[in-house]
Every structure is written in C-alpha cells, then in structure tokens.
Scaffold this motif. Structure first.
Motif, PDB file in Angstrom:
ATOM      1  N   ARG A 260      35.384  41.030  67.745  1.00  0.00           N
ATOM      2  CA  ARG A 260      36.235  41.786  68.657  1.00  0.00           C
ATOM      3  C   ARG A 260      36.897  40.808  69.599  1.00  0.00           C
ATOM      4  N   GLN A 261      38.149  41.085  69.931  1.00  0.00           N
ATOM      5  CA  GLN A 261      38.864  40.225  70.867  1.00  0.00           C
ATOM      6  C   GLN A 261      38.638  40.704  72.299  1.00  0.00           C
ATOM      7  N   VAL A 262      38.332  39.755  73.176  1.00  0.00           N
ATOM      8  CA  VAL A 262      38.072  40.021  74.584  1.00  0.00           C
ATOM      9  C   VAL A 262      39.003  39.142  75.417  1.00  0.00           C
ATOM     10  N   ALA A 263      39.512  39.691  76.512  1.00  0.00           N
ATOM     11  CA  ALA A 263      40.445  38.941  77.357  1.00  0.00           C
ATOM     12  C   ALA A 263      39.767  37.710  77.951  1.00  0.00           C
ATOM     13  N   LYS A 264      40.511  36.605  78.024  1.00  0.00           N
ATOM     14  CA  LYS A 264      40.018  35.389  78.655  1.00  0.00           C
ATOM     15  C   LYS A 264      39.919  35.595  80.161  1.00  0.00           C
ATOM     16  N   ILE A 265      39.067  34.793  80.792  1.00  0.00           N
ATOM     17  CA  ILE A 265      38.801  34.959  82.219  1.00  0.00           C
ATOM     18  C   ILE A 265      40.048  34.736  83.058  1.00  0.00           C
TER      19      ILE A 265
ATOM     20  N   ASP B 200      44.935  34.678  80.299  1.00  0.00           N
ATOM     21  CA  ASP B 200      45.893  34.044  79.397  1.00  0.00           C
ATOM     22  C   ASP B 200      45.471  34.278  77.948  1.00  0.00           C
ATOM     23  N   GLY B 201      45.781  35.445  77.416  1.00  0.00           N
ATOM     24  CA  GLY B 201      45.475  35.738  76.024  1.00  0.00           C
ATOM     25  C   GLY B 201      44.059  36.278  75.837  1.00  0.00           C
ATOM     26  N   GLN B 202      43.611  36.257  74.593  1.00  0.00           N
ATOM     27  CA  GLN B 202      42.315  36.797  74.238  1.00  0.00           C
ATOM     28  C   GLN B 202      41.497  35.786  73.451  1.00  0.00           C
ATOM     29  N   THR B 203      40.197  36.012  73.385  1.00  0.00           N
ATOM     30  CA  THR B 203      39.295  35.142  72.643  1.00  0.00           C
ATOM     31  C   THR B 203      38.456  35.983  71.696  1.00  0.00           C
ATOM     32  N   ASP B 204      38.044  35.405  70.571  1.00  0.00           N
ATOM     33  CA  ASP B 204      37.254  36.118  69.572  1.00  0.00           C
ATOM     34  C   ASP B 204      35.783  36.095  69.961  1.00  0.00           C
ATOM     35  N   VAL B 205      35.160  37.269  69.995  1.00  0.00           N
ATOM     36  CA  VAL B 205      33.737  37.395  70.288  1.00  0.00           C
ATOM     37  C   VAL B 205      33.064  38.068  69.101  1.00  0.00           C
ATOM     38  N   TYR B 206      31.966  37.483  68.620  1.00  0.00           N
ATOM     39  CA  TYR B 206      31.264  38.000  67.443  1.00  0.00           C
ATOM     40  C   TYR B 206      29.969  38.673  67.883  1.00  0.00           C
TER      41      TYR B 206
END
Length: 295
Positions: free
Chosen positions: A272-277, A280-286
């Motif tokens: 699932r993609q979660v917003a960066k702190i 600036d964009g999103q990061t992949d979280v497994y």
C-alpha cells in the motif's frame, strides 16, 4: 582563523539565495571551500564548484576550511570528487580523507572532524536487493527457468530449475522490478499480486549482503514464451507437481511451500502506498494480509 563571524553560514546563505556559482565566489574570497550543511550537520563539498581550488592550494583550502567548520561545531565533511578532478584524490587522502564509495563519474570521500565521539557517517549501501517472480497462469501452471551459466558454474547450477528474476534497478519499486525481470527473461507480461517470502543472506557479491524477494504474480494475457538466449538455457510452464519433483534449490522448495500455504489460507504480503512525512509523494509500505484466493 578569520574573525568575520560565522563564515560558513554566510557562504551557505549565498549558496541558497544566489546559487552555487555565487557561493563558490564567496568561498574563494574567504579562502575557504563552499558547501552546504546537510540535515545531520555535516558539510557537503562538491569539488567541481570550487573554481579557486588547484593542485597547488587544495591542501591549504582543506585545512583552513576544516578549522572554520570545527569552530562552528560541524562534525564531518563529505567531499565529492568528479572524474575531471581526480588530481585531488591523493591530496585529500594526505589530509585524512577516506574513500566512502565510488560511482561512474565520481568518488565520494569523507572525514570526521569531531574528535570527542566516533564517526556518525553512515556506511555506503551494503545490500543488494533482488526479486524472483512466481508467475502462475490461469491453468495453475508455474513459469520456471534454468539459467544459462558458463565455466565452473555450469556444472554446479545449470541443472536447477528456478524462478525468473534479478536485481532491482535504482529507482524501481519491487513490483516494477519483478515485472521487468520476468519479461526480460521469458517474454511473459505478468502483474504483481504480493510477496510470498524473502531471504536475507550475507557474504554476497563484493562482500555485500543480499535480500531476495519472492513475488507472487499472475499472467496478464499470452502465455507464449520468448526467453532470453543470453540469460536462460530453458524456460517452460509446468504443473506444481512437476515443478516440485524437478531439481530445486532448498530456497525455491521453501517458496513453493509458501505458495501452497497461500492457496489454503491466503497469507500474503501486500503493498500500500503511504504519504511521505514531508508530503512529497508517496512511499510503498508492505504489510501482511490473509485473504484466501477463489478456488
């Protein structure tokens, strides 16, 4: 030491407001090297920006700059030397700089200035990340390959059947890497479903460690194989029973076991993609899920 106040801060103000060229000019006037202070308060210096630096004065510039940085409680220095400035490497080494890493076009050196505590500079990246695609078609068959080896490796490894896959490229997600590797090696277009398991191993190439991730994938459309003649000796679709009975490594036997468990209970690692702190964009979280597939 100069008594013009916080010289590095003055130079950095010009760095941000007027650009690197103006910062370099300000540094030249002060007899220092220009750079920027990163979030960990180490100074990052790009030698390509130091137009006033030369083989004749670099040692002095480093010494004077380090004196100022210590005065401002800046604990460390990163010195990036591009290939055109290779002359600077032996000079920097004589001044106590150490090799940190190299990439095409540049060498990164570092020096820890704070003698009151051990260096907090991080090591360079020390892991490879690879993916293997366990591709299952609508008939429940698995896509499997025998890799092409040469020399001593041929007799040792070419008899094993395995999953198509390879290293993750810079900037790729695991999903993108798995899709690309499967297509490059087999010609099959596949889609990412999740992660079955991964292996963490030390003592891999160049003394680095390795993370190898088994991705469960479905076949998008055509099952016609067009394997790479350079990387693959043989490629085929096979039943799970035939694959299990073939020559497998213990690792691929374990991955097959995890797939069978998935068929029973649906345990899988999803993305699932979660917003960066910083927004600036999103990061992949497994994360793990349990959702048995339809029979």
């Amino acid at each position: 030491m100069r008594n013009a106040g916080n010289i590095t801060s003055q130079i950095l103000t010009r760095f941000h407001s007027k650009g690197r060229a103006m910062a370099a000019a300000a540094a030249a006037e002060s007899g220092l090297l220009s750079g920027k202070v990163n979030m960990y308060r180490s100074v990052e210096v790009q030698l390509a920006d130091q137009q006033h630096a030369s083989p004749a004065n670099l040692a002095q510039l480093l010494q004077q700059s380090e004196c100022q940085w210590r005065h401002e409680s800046l604990p460390g220095v990163w010195l990036k030397v591009e290939q055109a400035q290779a002359w600077a490497v032996p000079i920097a080494v004589e001044q106590g700089y150490e090799f940190h890493h190299a990439k095409p076009g540049y060498l990164q050196l570092s020096k820890w200035l704070d003698q009151s505590r051990p260096s907090a500079h991080p090591d360079f990246a020390h892991h490879f990340v690879g993916v293997g695609g366990m591709v299952i078609n609508e008939e429940g068959q698995i896509l499997t390959i025998r890799e092409r080896y040469s020399g001593d490796l041929q007799s040792k490894y070419s008899k094993f059947w395995k999953l198509p896959g390879g290293l993750v490229d810079p900037g790729e997600s695991l999903e993108q890497a798995a899709k690309r590797e499967v297509f490059e090696e087999t010609g099959i277009c596949a889609h990412f479903k999740g992660i079955l398991a991964f292996r963490h191993m030390h003592g891999f190439r160049f003394g680095c460690s390795d993370i190898y991730i088994c991705c469960l994938m479905g076949c998008d459309s055509s099952t016609e194989i067009s394997s790479s003649p350079h990387e693959v000796a043989e490629c085929k679709w096979t039943s799970l029973q035939e694959y299990e009975a073939s020559k497998l490594s213990p690792l691929n036997t374990f991955f097959l076991q995890k797939y069978k468990e998935y068929l029973t209970c649906g345990t899988l690692i999803d993305m699932r993609q979660v917003a960066k702190i910083n927004g600036d964009g999103q990061t992949d979280v497994y994360h793990p899920i349990s959702n048995p597939p339809n029979p």
